[in-house]
Design a protein around this motif. Structure first.
Motif, PDB file in Angstrom:
ATOM      1  N   GLY A  49      12.903  -3.355  -7.467  1.00  9.88           N
ATOM      2  CA  GLY A  49      12.540  -2.182  -8.240  1.00  9.88           C
ATOM      3  C   GLY A  49      11.046  -1.939  -8.345  1.00  9.88           C
ATOM      4  N   VAL A  50      10.250  -2.669  -7.572  1.00  5.66           N
ATOM      5  CA  VAL A  50       8.791  -2.500  -7.600  1.00  5.66           C
ATOM      6  C   VAL A  50       8.389  -1.437  -6.586  1.00  5.66           C
ATOM      7  N   THR A  51       7.458  -0.587  -6.985  1.00  7.79           N
ATOM      8  CA  THR A  51       6.954   0.431  -6.054  1.00  7.79           C
ATOM      9  C   THR A  51       5.438   0.331  -5.952  1.00  7.79           C
ATOM     10  N   PHE A  52       4.925   0.754  -4.799  1.00  9.46           N
ATOM     11  CA  PHE A  52       3.486   0.893  -4.624  1.00  9.46           C
ATOM     12  C   PHE A  52       3.021   2.144  -5.363  1.00  9.46           C
ATOM     13  N   ASP A  97       1.860   4.836  -4.371  1.00 11.79           N
ATOM     14  CA  ASP A  97       2.274   6.128  -3.791  1.00 11.79           C
ATOM     15  C   ASP A  97       3.785   6.339  -3.881  1.00 11.79           C
ATOM     16  N   GLY A  98       4.478   5.415  -4.521  1.00 12.98           N
ATOM     17  CA  GLY A  98       5.913   5.557  -4.709  1.00 12.98           C
ATOM     18  C   GLY A  98       6.764   4.818  -3.696  1.00 12.98           C
ATOM     19  N   ALA A  99       6.155   4.249  -2.647  1.00 13.60           N
ATOM     20  CA  ALA A  99       6.912   3.510  -1.635  1.00 13.60           C
ATOM     21  C   ALA A  99       7.476   2.223  -2.228  1.00 13.60           C
ATOM     22  N   THR A 100       8.634   1.829  -1.727  1.00 20.27           N
ATOM     23  CA  THR A 100       9.304   0.628  -2.235  1.00 20.27           C
ATOM     24  C   THR A 100       8.670  -0.640  -1.671  1.00 20.27           C
ATOM     25  N   PHE A 101       8.482  -1.615  -2.541  1.00 20.26           N
ATOM     26  CA  PHE A 101       8.008  -2.933  -2.116  1.00 20.26           C
ATOM     27  C   PHE A 101       9.204  -3.788  -1.730  1.00 20.26           C
ATOM     28  N   ASP A 102       9.132  -4.434  -0.534  1.00 19.25           N
ATOM     29  CA  ASP A 102      10.218  -5.315  -0.121  1.00 19.25           C
ATOM     30  C   ASP A 102       9.682  -6.411   0.797  1.00 19.25           C
ATOM     31  N   SER A 103      10.585  -7.174   1.376  1.00 15.14           N
ATOM     32  CA  SER A 103      10.212  -8.343   2.180  1.00 15.14           C
ATOM     33  C   SER A 103       9.407  -7.976   3.421  1.00 15.14           C
ATOM     34  N   GLU A 104       9.596  -6.803   3.962  1.00 13.50           N
ATOM     35  CA  GLU A 104       8.829  -6.371   5.128  1.00 13.50           C
ATOM     36  C   GLU A 104       7.334  -6.327   4.802  1.00 13.50           C
ATOM     37  N   ASP A 105       7.004  -5.894   3.597  1.00 15.47           N
ATOM     38  CA  ASP A 105       5.605  -5.845   3.174  1.00 15.47           C
ATOM     39  C   ASP A 105       5.023  -7.241   3.006  1.00 15.47           C
ATOM     40  N   VAL A 106       5.839  -8.160   2.547  1.00 12.85           N
ATOM     41  CA  VAL A 106       5.380  -9.543   2.363  1.00 12.85           C
ATOM     42  C   VAL A 106       5.072 -10.186   3.707  1.00 12.85           C
ATOM     43  N   VAL A 147     -13.526   3.371 -10.828  1.00 16.36           N
ATOM     44  CA  VAL A 147     -12.690   3.856 -11.927  1.00 16.36           C
ATOM     45  C   VAL A 147     -11.228   3.627 -11.577  1.00 16.36           C
ATOM     46  N   MET A 148     -10.494   3.083 -12.528  1.00 16.15           N
ATOM     47  CA  MET A 148      -9.065   2.831 -12.356  1.00 16.15           C
ATOM     48  C   MET A 148      -8.309   3.379 -13.552  1.00 16.15           C
ATOM     49  N   THR A 149      -7.086   3.776 -13.331  1.00 15.19           N
ATOM     50  CA  THR A 149      -6.251   4.288 -14.413  1.00 15.19           C
ATOM     51  C   THR A 149      -4.941   3.516 -14.465  1.00 15.19           C
ATOM     52  N   ARG A 150      -4.371   3.423 -15.641  1.00 21.65           N
ATOM     53  CA  ARG A 150      -3.161   2.634 -15.843  1.00 21.65           C
ATOM     54  C   ARG A 150      -1.989   3.204 -15.036  1.00 21.65           C
ATOM     55  N   ASN A 151      -1.265   2.325 -14.397  1.00 22.90           N
ATOM     56  CA  ASN A 151      -0.074   2.687 -13.639  1.00 22.90           C
ATOM     57  C   ASN A 151       1.110   2.721 -14.607  1.00 22.90           C
ATOM     58  N   GLU A 152       1.480   3.904 -15.021  1.00 24.81           N
ATOM     59  CA  GLU A 152       2.538   4.034 -16.024  1.00 24.81           C
ATOM     60  C   GLU A 152       3.903   3.638 -15.485  1.00 24.81           C
ATOM     61  N   GLU A 153       4.031   3.537 -14.174  1.00 26.80           N
ATOM     62  CA  GLU A 153       5.302   3.116 -13.583  1.00 26.80           C
ATOM     63  C   GLU A 153       5.271   1.650 -13.167  1.00 26.80           C
ATOM     64  N   TYR A 154       4.292   0.911 -13.649  1.00 27.28           N
ATOM     65  CA  TYR A 154       4.158  -0.513 -13.323  1.00 27.28           C
ATOM     66  C   TYR A 154       5.391  -1.285 -13.776  1.00 27.28           C
ATOM     67  N   TRP A 155       5.838  -2.199 -12.944  1.00 29.28           N
ATOM     68  CA  TRP A 155       7.059  -2.950 -13.259  1.00 29.28           C
ATOM     69  C   TRP A 155       6.918  -3.766 -14.550  1.00 29.28           C
ATOM     70  N   GLY A 156       5.710  -4.143 -14.906  1.00 30.70           N
ATOM     71  CA  GLY A 156       5.488  -4.946 -16.107  1.00 30.70           C
ATOM     72  C   GLY A 156       4.965  -4.145 -17.285  1.00 30.70           C
ATOM     73  N   ARG A 157       5.149  -2.831 -17.253  1.00 33.57           N
ATOM     74  CA  ARG A 157       4.578  -1.960 -18.288  1.00 33.57           C
ATOM     75  C   ARG A 157       5.027  -2.373 -19.693  1.00 33.57           C
ATOM     76  N   ASP A 158       6.235  -2.862 -19.836  1.00 36.65           N
ATOM     77  CA  ASP A 158       6.743  -3.240 -21.154  1.00 36.65           C
ATOM     78  C   ASP A 158       6.643  -4.740 -21.407  1.00 36.65           C
ATOM     79  N   THR A 159       6.082  -5.454 -20.428  1.00 29.46           N
ATOM     80  CA  THR A 159       5.971  -6.912 -20.552  1.00 29.46           C
ATOM     81  C   THR A 159       4.578  -7.332 -21.008  1.00 29.46           C
ATOM     82  N   PHE A 160       3.553  -6.659 -20.491  1.00 26.98           N
ATOM     83  CA  PHE A 160       2.167  -6.996 -20.790  1.00 26.98           C
ATOM     84  C   PHE A 160       1.582  -5.996 -21.784  1.00 26.98           C
ATOM     85  N   PRO A 161       0.566  -6.385 -22.562  1.00 31.60           N
ATOM     86  CA  PRO A 161      -0.010  -5.457 -23.555  1.00 31.60           C
ATOM     87  C   PRO A 161      -0.512  -4.159 -22.948  1.00 31.60           C
ATOM     88  N   MET A 162      -1.300  -4.253 -21.877  1.00 27.95           N
ATOM     89  CA  MET A 162      -1.815  -3.083 -21.155  1.00 27.95           C
ATOM     90  C   MET A 162      -2.393  -2.027 -22.090  1.00 27.95           C
TER      91      MET A 162
END
Length: 522
Positions: free
Chosen positions: A90-93, A95-104, A203-218
């Motif tokens: 369920g992790v995305t880059f 740009d919205g692309a799916t992260f999977d084993s091919e990327d690893v 300059v960086m902005t928070r990734n609101e779709e981050y997989w850990g958005r509800d896990t880390f304080p951010m």
């Protein structure tokens, strides 16, 4: 995914409060050298990249390993040479692309390529293969019981994005090459890149779709990172309200910041040693000719000339721990006995120089960064005076790290300062990079030209030794060998002093890696 822009002027002051501390203005002496995650193994560079890109396994601020893009890992049953990593679904880059084993698989192969400065971290890896969309197997050249600890700086990239932008080959930072991956990022991390001006502002902005958005304080929604080389200017920017967070407060300003309402100083010992590297080859890089540093008696004389406690007291104002070994105390293998260092003894040092054939000393240049370590140039200036007392005439050549590191790593220096952190917390990391004979797989930061075939075999051996008692004995023997050879002159372990607005809730990371997703509000 919608992205927000942030325009920030130098004079802009946004006061942070507990109710609305979202934009964090962050100052540091130097900038990331590149955004290409496989191009440069350097602490600040990795720290900036790691806000936006992620490894399979990370270290929490406590130093403990924690799951990141991998949720679990284990040695494969019946095959001690293979580790199995289960990937987070369920992790995305960005740009919205799916992260999977091919990327690893792609990211590891890129990090293992000859052009990569990260390949030494994973020199034991023979093959990485996908065994499912969310599972990979990493096979090593022999059993490697500490493999997960070596992966914390290997950041994952999107295979399709890299290929679409012709960035398959890691950037050659030393040559001044600029590639697409050097100035653009498409990661899975908690923050996304908005803009990048090298040595000026990122300059960086928070990734609101981050997989850990509800896990880390951010708590930080936007980051404005500004490198400010001059320490006085950096502290002035903090105290005037132009910065919220300074990660490298000069030791002379600690009390002033601490006593300023609205700020706190968080302190801790850093997982980093600072030392001098010596060219131990037969000839000098500069001017050629006989190299005094090739004689171990000269190197021992230099070690005896350095007054570490004076540096601690005068230059560092107590913010260092004098060291007799280049291994930080966090690292497996460190001991009080190994860390013992000689009292300064100029007369005995002169006698050693005379015995080595240099009764009148010699001339040499010390190359030193002026924007990387705490009071780096001042430490080098102090060493110049100390070595002068035993007849060694040292010319100091200080420069920004952007020029310093390519020069030193290009084997263009005979005598240089270096600091070394150990993200794996294991001695193998240090031996691999700093002591092994330099080749395509090992020794990528061994700029001393030191080569010891017996030690090389042991370095490769401890990466595969699964008998932990036997391995520990090997590590002890190896440190005794290199301390005797005096390839490096240890100075100290740094203390960390982070200054931040008191509305933030943070813990100092011993690796000096500010991880913004952990920053909370009080």
């Amino acid at each position: 995914m919608k992205k927000t822009s942030l325009l920030v002027g130098t004079a802009l002051v946004l006061l942070s409060t507990a109710a609305g501390a979202e934009t964090l203005r962050w100052g540091l002496a130097g900038d990331a050298m590149t955004l290409d995650p496989h191009a440069q193994n350097e602490g600040v560079t990795i720290m900036i990249q790691s806000q936006m890109m992620e490894p399979l396994v990370s270290r929490a601020p406590t130093g403990e390993l924690e799951p990141t893009l991998a949720t679990s890992w284990r040695v494969k049953e019946g095959d001690p040479n293979t580790w199995v990593f289960s990937l987070r679904e369920g992790v995305t880059f960005h740009d919205g692309a799916t992260f999977d084993s091919e990327d690893v698989v792609f990211s590891f192969e890129r990090a293992m390529s000859p052009q990569s400065q990260m390949r030494g971290l994973i020199a034991s890896v023979a093959e990485v293969r996908a065994t499912g969309p969310y599972e990979v197997e990493i096979t090593t050249k022999g059993p490697n019981p500490i493999l997960p600890t070596a992966l914390v700086s290997i950041l994952m990239m999107d295979k399709d994005w890299v290929e679409a932008n012709d960035a398959e080959v890691p950037q050659d930072v030393a040559s001044g090459e600029v590639t697409f991956a050097a100035v653009n990022v498409n990661g899975t991390g908690a923050y996304e890149l908005v803009s990048r001006e090298l040595d000026t502002r990122t300059v960086m902005t928070r990734n609101e779709e981050y997989w850990g958005r509800d896990t880390f304080p951010m708590a930080v929604s936007e980051i404005v990172f500004t490198p400010i080389a001059n320490p006085a200017t950096r502290v002035a920017a903090l105290l005037s309200g132009e910065l919220d967070f300074v990660q490298d407060v000069p030791v002379q300003d600690i009390e002033r910041v601490r006593q300023t309402p609205g700020f706190e100083i968080a302190t801790g010992v850093e997982n980093r040693a600072v030392f001098f590297g010596l060219n131990v080859a037969d000839t000098l890089e500069r001017g050629g000719g006989e190299n005094p540093l090739a004689d171990v008696r000269v190197r021992r004389a230099m070690n005896m000339a350095i007054d570490r406690e004076a540096i601690q007291r005068v230059v560092m104002r107590g913010q260092s721990v004098p060291a007799g070994v280049i291994m930080p105390p966090f690292v497996d293998g460190w001991s009080e006995e190994l860390n013992a260092y000689p009292a300064p003894d100029p007369e005995a040092a002169k006698a050693l120089l005379a015995e080595a054939g240099y009764p009148d000393g010699f001339e040499i240049q010390l190359d030193c960064p002026n924007d990387r370590y705490i009071n780096d140039e001042a430490i080098c200036q102090a060493a110049v005076g100390m070595l002068g007392r035993i007849g060694i005439d040292v010319a100091l050549n200080a420069m920004p790290k952007a020029q310093f590191f390519p020069m030193v790593n290009g084997l263009e220096s005979d005598f240089y300062m270096l600091g070394w952190g150990v993200p794996s917390y294991d001695s193998e990391y240090m031996f691999n990079f700093l002591y092994h004979t330099r080749n395509e797989a090992y020794g990528s930061w061994n700029n001393t030209r030191y080569s010891n075939p017996e030690l090389d075999a042991m370095i490769e051996g401890i990466a595969q030794e699964i008998d932990l008692e036997k391995r520990a004995a090997m590590v002890d023997e190896m440190w005794a060998m290199v301390k005797e050879d005096m390839v490096y002159v240890p100075i100290h372990h740094q203390m960390l002093n982070w200054a931040i607005r008191d509305s933030y809730d943070i813990d100092v990371d011993p690796d000096n890696q500010a991880r913004m997703k952990y920053f909370g509000l009080k």
